[in-house]
Design a protein around this motif. Sequence first.
Motif, PDB file in Angstrom:
ATOM      1  N   LEU A  17       0.853  -1.186   0.000  1.00  0.00           N
ATOM      2  CA  LEU A  17       0.000   0.000   0.000  1.00  0.00           C
ATOM      3  C   LEU A  17       0.886   1.231   0.000  1.00  0.00           C
ATOM      4  CD1 LEU A  17      -2.665  -1.114   2.621  1.00  0.00           C
ATOM      5  CD2 LEU A  17      -2.883  -1.069   0.126  1.00  0.00           C
ATOM      6  N   LYS A  18       0.694   2.074  -1.008  1.00  0.00           N
ATOM      7  CA  LYS A  18       1.593   3.207  -1.189  1.00  0.00           C
ATOM      8  C   LYS A  18       1.455   4.254  -0.090  1.00  0.00           C
ATOM      9  CE  LYS A  18       1.315   2.884  -6.204  1.00  0.00           C
ATOM     10  NZ  LYS A  18       0.644   3.509  -7.353  1.00  0.00           N
ATOM     11  N   ASP A  19       0.292   4.317   0.543  1.00  0.00           N
ATOM     12  CA  ASP A  19       0.062   5.396   1.494  1.00  0.00           C
ATOM     13  C   ASP A  19       0.355   5.014   2.944  1.00  0.00           C
ATOM     14  OD1 ASP A  19      -2.089   3.683   1.305  1.00  0.00           O
ATOM     15  OD2 ASP A  19      -3.563   5.193   1.837  1.00  0.00           O
ATOM     16  N   LEU A  20       0.818   3.800   3.172  1.00  0.00           N
ATOM     17  CA  LEU A  20       1.286   3.452   4.522  1.00  0.00           C
ATOM     18  C   LEU A  20       2.784   3.715   4.592  1.00  0.00           C
ATOM     19  CD1 LEU A  20      -0.338  -0.009   5.418  1.00  0.00           C
ATOM     20  CD2 LEU A  20      -0.998   2.253   6.245  1.00  0.00           C
ATOM     21  N   ILE A  54      14.446   3.949   7.203  1.00  0.00           N
ATOM     22  CA  ILE A  54      13.350   4.508   6.405  1.00  0.00           C
ATOM     23  C   ILE A  54      11.986   4.064   6.943  1.00  0.00           C
ATOM     24  CG2 ILE A  54      14.661   4.810   4.263  1.00  0.00           C
ATOM     25  CD1 ILE A  54      13.220   2.170   3.320  1.00  0.00           C
ATOM     26  N   ALA A  55      11.936   3.666   8.209  1.00  0.00           N
ATOM     27  CA  ALA A  55      10.683   3.150   8.786  1.00  0.00           C
ATOM     28  C   ALA A  55       9.547   4.164   8.694  1.00  0.00           C
ATOM     29  CB  ALA A  55      10.907   2.741  10.239  1.00  0.00           C
ATOM     30  N   ASP A  56       9.861   5.449   8.729  1.00  0.00           N
ATOM     31  CA  ASP A  56       8.803   6.461   8.706  1.00  0.00           C
ATOM     32  C   ASP A  56       8.493   6.960   7.309  1.00  0.00           C
ATOM     33  OD1 ASP A  56       8.431   6.376  11.435  1.00  0.00           O
ATOM     34  OD2 ASP A  56      10.084   7.771  11.800  1.00  0.00           O
ATOM     35  N   ARG A  57       9.168   6.388   6.322  1.00  0.00           N
ATOM     36  CA  ARG A  57       8.929   6.850   4.955  1.00  0.00           C
ATOM     37  C   ARG A  57       7.676   6.187   4.386  1.00  0.00           C
ATOM     38  NH1 ARG A  57      14.023   6.886   1.085  1.00  0.00           N
ATOM     39  NH2 ARG A  57      14.742   8.055   2.897  1.00  0.00           N
ATOM     40  N   VAL A  58       6.915   6.961   3.615  1.00  0.00           N
ATOM     41  CA  VAL A  58       5.728   6.413   2.956  1.00  0.00           C
ATOM     42  C   VAL A  58       6.186   5.475   1.832  1.00  0.00           C
ATOM     43  CG1 VAL A  58       3.743   7.040   1.532  1.00  0.00           C
ATOM     44  CG2 VAL A  58       4.313   8.396   3.552  1.00  0.00           C
ATOM     45  N   ARG A  63      -6.202   5.326  10.840  1.00  0.00           N
ATOM     46  CA  ARG A  63      -5.278   6.445  10.692  1.00  0.00           C
ATOM     47  C   ARG A  63      -5.008   6.723   9.222  1.00  0.00           C
ATOM     48  NH1 ARG A  63       0.088   5.344  13.158  1.00  0.00           N
ATOM     49  NH2 ARG A  63      -1.047   3.647  14.151  1.00  0.00           N
ATOM     50  N   ARG A  64      -4.915   5.617   8.482  1.00  0.00           N
ATOM     51  CA  ARG A  64      -4.655   5.722   7.059  1.00  0.00           C
ATOM     52  C   ARG A  64      -5.781   6.486   6.361  1.00  0.00           C
ATOM     53  NH1 ARG A  64      -5.649   0.936   3.313  1.00  0.00           N
ATOM     54  NH2 ARG A  64      -4.920   1.816   1.367  1.00  0.00           N
ATOM     55  N   VAL A  65      -7.004   6.165   6.719  1.00  0.00           N
ATOM     56  CA  VAL A  65      -8.154   6.829   6.112  1.00  0.00           C
ATOM     57  C   VAL A  65      -8.162   8.315   6.473  1.00  0.00           C
ATOM     58  CG1 VAL A  65     -10.661   7.010   6.224  1.00  0.00           C
ATOM     59  CG2 VAL A  65      -9.597   4.780   5.925  1.00  0.00           C
ATOM     60  N   LEU A  66      -7.848   8.603   7.731  1.00  0.00           N
ATOM     61  CA  LEU A  66      -7.906   9.993   8.196  1.00  0.00           C
ATOM     62  C   LEU A  66      -6.763  10.835   7.647  1.00  0.00           C
ATOM     63  CD1 LEU A  66      -9.053   9.465  11.878  1.00  0.00           C
ATOM     64  CD2 LEU A  66     -10.403  10.209   9.912  1.00  0.00           C
ATOM     65  N   ARG A  67      -5.767  10.163   7.068  1.00  0.00           N
ATOM     66  CA  ARG A  67      -4.646  10.880   6.485  1.00  0.00           C
ATOM     67  C   ARG A  67      -4.919  11.240   5.040  1.00  0.00           C
ATOM     68  NH1 ARG A  67       0.041   7.350   8.440  1.00  0.00           N
ATOM     69  NH2 ARG A  67      -0.404   6.207   6.541  1.00  0.00           N
ATOM     70  N   GLY A 121       7.112   1.362   8.355  1.00  0.00           N
ATOM     71  CA  GLY A 121       6.884   0.820   9.692  1.00  0.00           C
ATOM     72  C   GLY A 121       5.444   0.381   9.896  1.00  0.00           C
ATOM     73  N   GLU A 122       4.507   1.180   9.397  1.00  0.00           N
ATOM     74  CA  GLU A 122       3.089   0.822   9.534  1.00  0.00           C
ATOM     75  C   GLU A 122       2.780  -0.475   8.790  1.00  0.00           C
ATOM     76  OE1 GLU A 122       0.767   5.119   9.971  1.00  0.00           O
ATOM     77  OE2 GLU A 122       1.349   4.403   7.993  1.00  0.00           O
ATOM     78  N   THR A 123       3.377  -0.622   7.612  1.00  0.00           N
ATOM     79  CA  THR A 123       3.139  -1.838   6.830  1.00  0.00           C
ATOM     80  C   THR A 123       3.577  -3.068   7.624  1.00  0.00           C
ATOM     81  OG1 THR A 123       3.574  -0.565   4.834  1.00  0.00           O
ATOM     82  CG2 THR A 123       3.543  -2.943   4.605  1.00  0.00           C
ATOM     83  N   VAL A 124       4.736  -2.953   8.260  1.00  0.00           N
ATOM     84  CA  VAL A 124       5.251  -4.082   9.044  1.00  0.00           C
ATOM     85  C   VAL A 124       4.357  -4.337  10.264  1.00  0.00           C
ATOM     86  CG1 VAL A 124       7.167  -4.880  10.483  1.00  0.00           C
ATOM     87  CG2 VAL A 124       7.628  -3.811   8.274  1.00  0.00           C
ATOM     88  N   ARG A 125       3.984  -3.268  10.966  1.00  0.00           N
ATOM     89  CA  ARG A 125       3.172  -3.455  12.183  1.00  0.00           C
ATOM     90  C   ARG A 125       1.781  -3.987  11.843  1.00  0.00           C
ATOM     91  NH1 ARG A 125       5.681   1.282  13.445  1.00  0.00           N
ATOM     92  NH2 ARG A 125       3.841   2.527  12.981  1.00  0.00           N
ATOM     93  N   MET A 126       1.216  -3.450  10.753  1.00  0.00           N
ATOM     94  CA  MET A 126      -0.108  -3.921  10.336  1.00  0.00           C
ATOM     95  C   MET A 126      -0.048  -5.419  10.030  1.00  0.00           C
ATOM     96  SD  MET A 126      -3.042  -2.362   8.556  1.00  0.00           S
ATOM     97  CE  MET A 126      -3.470  -2.133   6.910  1.00  0.00           C
ATOM     98  N   THR A 127       0.930  -5.823   9.263  1.00  0.00           N
ATOM     99  CA  THR A 127       1.049  -7.244   8.905  1.00  0.00           C
ATOM    100  C   THR A 127       1.276  -8.093  10.148  1.00  0.00           C
ATOM    101  OG1 THR A 127       1.945  -6.572   6.765  1.00  0.00           O
ATOM    102  CG2 THR A 127       2.272  -8.868   7.411  1.00  0.00           C
TER     103      THR A 127
END
Lengths: 299, 266
Positions: free
Chosen positions: A90-93, A124-128, B34-38, A96-102
Motif C-alpha cells: 500500500l503506497k500510502d502506509l 526509512i521506517a517512517d517513509r511512505v 489512521r490511514r483513512v484519516l490521512r 513501519g506501519e506496513t510491518v506493524r499492520m502485517t
Amino acid sequence: MTSTHPAVELDGLTKSFGAVTAVDGLSLRVQPGEVVAFLGPNGAGKTTTIDMLLGLSRPDRGTVRVLGGTPDDAVARGRVAAVLQTGGLLKDLTVGETVRMTAHFYRHTRPAAEVLERAGITDIADRVVGRCSGGQQQRLRFALALLPDPDLMVLDEPTTGMDVEGRRDFWQALRRDARRGRTVIFATHYLDEADAYADRIVLVRQGRIVADGTTAEIKNLAAGRTVRATLPGADQAALAALPGVDAVEVRGDSVLVRTGDSDAIARHLLTRTAARDVEITSRNLEDAFLALTTAQTGA
Amino acid sequence: MTTSTPTRAAVTEPDRRLPALGGFAPGALGIELRRVLRNRRTLAFTLIMPGVFFLIFGLPQGGQSLDNGRPVTAYIMISLAVYAAMVATTSVGGAVATERALGWSRQLRLTPLRPAAYVATKLITAMSLGLLAVVVEFVVGTAAGVRVPAYVWLLSGLAAWLGSLVFAAFGLFIGYLAPAENVMQIIGPVLAVLAMFGGLFVPVEVLPDVLQQVAKFTPVYGMGVLARAPLTGDGVSMAAVVNLVVWALVFGVGAARLFRRDTARV
Ligand SMILES: Nc1ncnc2c1ncn2[C@@H]1O[C@H](COP(=O)(O)OP(=O)(O)OP(=O)(O)O)[C@@H](O)[C@H]1O
Ligand SMILES: [Mg+2]
C-alpha cells in the motif's frame, strides 16, 4: 524442530492458461534446510509454480505439500512466507506501519524493529511506501516475510529491477538472516545469484525441470569443453558412442561435440575422420544454462 | 534496538497456532483508521465538502420553517449528513478496488488474515468514518445555529449512520467488481446523482413527476426518508422501508458473491 517432512513436495504439477502449458508435470522435493535456486528464462513457469506452492493458485493436476501439510495451513501458521515478484504494497502506509499492520495478522511474530533491522530498512521506517525505491520496497517485502520467522522462505526474483549494489545488499540481508534449518527457495534469472547463494539449482524450461543438482553438479555439466569441426556427412551416432562424449550436434557441415575429454575427441577427429578446422572451446555455466534452457539442442 | 548479535528464537520453536478471529485485530484496524484519516481526498469529500454545502445552501434558508414548525436548515443538515455518511462509507468500501489493483489482497493471502476478517475491518473502518461524517455535519449545523430537540439529533443521526451501511456494501461491491486504482473518481459522480434522486440536495417533491416516481426506486431514497422522519414527524412509508431493505440486500449479496469469486483460487 522435530518434523521429518520434506519442506516441499511437488508431485506432477500441471497448470495451463488456455493453450499455454505454464507448468508441465513438475515434481520436486526439497528437504528442510536446503537453499534452492529455481533458475529459468522468462516464461519458464517459475512464478506459476511458486503460486501453486503458496496456495495462491490451484494446480490443474498434481499435488502440493508444504512442510507436510497444505500450503494454506502453512501460510496461516506462519510456517511459510514469501517475497512475491510483483505488487503487494500500500503506497500510502509508511514502511513501519506496513510491518506493524502485517504483524497484527499473526498470532505471534518477531518484533517489528527486529525485522526492519534485518532487512536493513530501519532508517526509512517512517517513509511512505510510495516514495521508496524499488529496492527498498523489495526489502520491505522481505521484512514482512521475516515477521513469522518462517521455516520456509520463498522468494520470486527478489532482486529484479535492482541495481548491482541493491542486489548485493539484498542478498547480504538474506545471508545474514540465514538460520540453521530455514529452507529457502528462490526464483531467479541470474546465474551468479544461483551460484552464490544456493546449495542446489533446479533448472526449469517450459514448465519442466531440465536439470537438478547441487551447484557443483550443475557446474560440472558445464565443466567440459566443446570441440567443433567441419566434417561433412558426420556420423553422429558413432561420435556419440565415443568415450567421454556428452552430446553431439550436427549443424550443416559442422559438428559440435560436448565432452569431458576434448584432447581425445580432437585426436579422433583429426586422425580417424576427414574433419578439419578443429576448434576447442571451454564452456561456462552460462553456456550450460543456455543449452539447457533455450533451444531443444541435441534433445 | 540492537544492531549486532540479534538474539533469536532459533532454539525455541515459534508459536505456530492460528490467530484468533481469523487475524482480525484492533491494532490493524487502528492503522487502517489512521490511514483513512490521512487521506486528504477522502477528508475533503466526506467531512469538508458536505459542511461547506450546508453553509452555502443551508444557511440562506435560515428563518424558514417546515410544516411542523421545525427549521428548514435542520432538514438540509440531516440530508447532507446522509450524503456525507454515504460518501464516507462508499469510499472506504471502494478502496478494496485500489488494494486489489495494487496487489495488496494477494500479499494478504500470504498472511493468516482470513478474507472475512479483512472485510470486517473494512466495514468497521467505513462505519467509523461514516459516523465521523455525520457528527461533523451536525457540529457544523449546530455551530451555524440549527436547533432541534435532542431526540431528533439522535434518531436522525443514527438513521443516517446505520443507513450508510448500505453504501459500505455498495463500495465493497464496486471494489470487488473492478480492480481500479482511482475507483472513487468514477463513483463520486454516481453518488451525487443517487443523492439527488434520494432527495438529499433538493426535496424529492420538487422534482418533475416522472423523476419522483423513479426516485422511489433508487438506493438513497429510503435512508433519506428514514433519517428525516424524526424531524418532519411524517410517518415512515412502507415504500421507504422496502427500498432500504431491498438495496441493502442487493449490495450486500452482490458484494458477498463477488468477494467469494475473488477469494476462490483458480
Ligand atoms: N494468468 C496467466 N494467464 C495467461 N498466461 C499466463 C498467466 N500466468 C502465466 N502465464 C503464462 O505461463 C507461462 C509461465 O509464466 P510464469 O510467469 O510462470 O514464468 P516465469 O518463469 O515466472 O517467468 P519470468 O521469469 O518472466 O517471471 C508464460 O508463458 C506466461 O505467459
Ligand atoms: Mg516469474
